[in-house]
Design an enzyme around this catalytic site. Structure first.
Site, short mmCIF file in Angstrom:
data_model
loop_
_atom_site.label_atom_id
_atom_site.label_comp_id
_atom_site.label_asym_id
_atom_site.label_seq_id
_atom_site.Cartn_x
_atom_site.Cartn_y
_atom_site.Cartn_z
N GLY A 1 0.80 -1.22 0.00
CA GLY A 1 0.00 0.00 0.00
C GLY A 1 0.84 1.27 0.00
CD GLU B 1 0.03 -5.75 -2.41
OE1 GLU B 1 0.97 -5.89 -3.22
OE2 GLU B 1 -0.36 -4.63 -2.05
#
Lengths: 274, 274, 274
Positions: A125, A150
């Site tokens: 993020g 991720e």
């Protein structure tokens, strides 16, 4: 705030939030100093603050540009706060995900000139946040890294993370980066176009404000219409799919197998710290 | 025409228009010499000529390739003629914009092999014209520049200018180039892929005709179907939105604020000349 | 099989087809050795075998990765077998084309990690096959080449060949490569991103299996969802247009002019051999 003033004695603080300080460095330019210890994790609380801050700046017509940077050492932002997705109710996860969407929508669609002063590592993020900006300057410190990693945690970057990265570095680089969860050194990130410029660590913020001057020379209305033309299709894709995207996230993240992965990752982080 | 013959004594002139001359340099290859003093501005008159010329060449089945170049010193084309958008009636602006669309549609969708011999600066519409071609050769003169610099004038490149640039240099480079209205030196343009090759100024036209030979070796029908497959989606987007795009342009360009910007720009050009 | 064992004495052969052998090199990784003499042309028979083999591997949950390579000297695959399109009935051509589609759909949409060990030249369909993989390692031998050279034969790469290439090297490079039917040297292919890595010829297969280790470290479900997210739009385009695409191919390939081109090409190949 004292701490900020020690670092930037000339900056006038214009707004203080729990997790960040907005300072005004020059006419029309604000700097958002993220200071959510220890690693600027994007928690629900933090994201809520960010969105309120951004909304205020957006409405302040005298503010034309925004630099985003970190007040925490060695890290720009560690990305989404896993504690907001681990062992939480589906309702909490949904609220959290809406806040992540909102942050992205506000930054990627901002009318302001946005420059990321990436003065530390920027995984997941954190990388997304920097990619929403118009320009990325990173500290040339080989110990820092940036990327959407991720898959390494067993989770999947959603389509709008992917779209943002495709718009930044192209389809093929994104395909490989996302599948392998690649974290790039500053030099590698520059090479693939994930960041636009590398400078010495103590020059990141000053370079950002100097770069801003060049962008401020362009008439706002023409620049804003152009930015919107480039980004609107990508933004519209999420806007028209927000609820499905939230449901998708909640269904995925609350799976036993995914919760187990996140738990193991948190354990690993704890061990690393100790 | 005398002037052209002095420059290209072997070229047979096959058609002469007010603002350009079509010469035949070798079997199946025409060269369009733009000569609309002083800077090959794309005026309504000029664009009309260009479209008629292109239509004729397109129908002439013996003509398989077209080189586009400038007979004016130091400039390929300065882009859209501001005098056709400044202080003009909405009707005139609409007619002008239709001609700009027509030029783009004809060039970007041409069945011929099109090579831009960019022997001078090529801002805005000049850059667009070169980007519609299959290949771009630019004079390696650091005083020349190329790019879509519309925002610097306070105006906005329309979506099909943007699409053409994205197809040429990718999304990210386009996003930054269009927002900042960047003009690139030949070396920079080569690096980002905005032009394909740099050669000495006196070699631009001969390199273009040599390059053409390579393209002529490909069977026309296979090359044409391939070119159409690559470009049709982009062309269809404008074709199905021409009227809305005209209305959009007229509404924008006739705004007081935009007219004022254009007026200031024209004043600046006059002062620079004097 | 003897021959394969001489080359890879440690590999356990797990399945043998008429035109290929599937070997297991390490836990969870299979290697497909194409051996359809002389140049691994993608004939209807060969493609049928490939699809059956891939289907079996896909269903074998213990198999997570697949390396595709050639057992023929100097060539990875010469591409689609022209004998299946020359002088054949429309029905045969249709059946052949469906098999080409099937091969592409299975490879491009594979849940396995797929790595192309490009140990020889790889024109046309051979290039396509390598582009469907997740990673491409090519032998650094300047006598080898790779690319979609269909236009040089007077035929046209269909939209899904084009889409695959755009996803790999971007729009502009694809536009020029397809129009000119460019075949790239390994060094050029690396530069434009058509392959990911060059190694000495005798290191291609070992590098592929080493690279596989890196990919195997990523949790399968996250990698598979990510891969699908990247490729699904491109796959869906063909899936929802298979019949039209078959009809299109049959109509084009059975044209007298195209048959004549293919005949001339076959004659040329024969003369070259003699």
């Amino acid at each position: 705030m004292q701490k900020l003033h020690r670092r930037f004695p000339d900056a006038a603080i214009t707004a203080a939030f729990k997790w960040m300080i907005i300072a005004s460095v020059s006419a029309g330019v604000a700097v958002m100093h993220m200071q959510s210890p220890p690693v600027n994790s994007l928690s629900l609380e933090f994201l809520t603050d960010v969105c309120i801050a951004l909304e205020k700046l957006e409405m302040d017509k005298s503010c034309r540009g925004l630099v985003v940077t970190s007040s925490q050492p060695k890290v720009f932002s560690a990305g989404l706060d896993i504690l907001d997705m681990y062992g939480k109710s589906p309702e909490h996860c949904a609220e959290f995900w809406k806040a992540v969407q909102e942050m992205w929508l506000k930054f990627y669609g901002s009318d302001m000139i946005t420059i990321a002063a990436v003065n530390g590592s920027s995984p997941a993020g954190g990388c997304l946040l920097s990619m929403t900006c118009d320009y990325r300057i990173m500290a040339d410190n080989p110990r820092y890294s940036i990327g959407l990693n991720e898959t390494k945690l067993g989770i999947v970057a959603p389509f709008w993370f992917k779209d943002t990265m495709v718009n930044t570095v192209g389809h093929r680089t994104t395909e490989m980066a996302l599948q392998l969860g690649l974290l790039y050194s500053p030099a590698e990130a520059l090479k693939i176009g994930l960041v636009d410029q590398l400078v010495r660590e103590d020059q990141v913020l000053t370079t950002a404000t100097e770069t801003m001057t060049k962008w401020l020379a362009i008439p706002d209305h023409a620049r804003q219409l152009t930015k919107s033309m480039m980004r609107k299709p990508t933004i519209d894709k999420l806007t028209s799919n927000r609820e499905a995207d939230v449901n998708n996230f909640v269904k995925f993240i609350t799976k036993d197998s995914i919760q187990k992965s996140l738990g193991m990752y948190l354990e690993m982080l704890k061990r690393r710290k100790a």
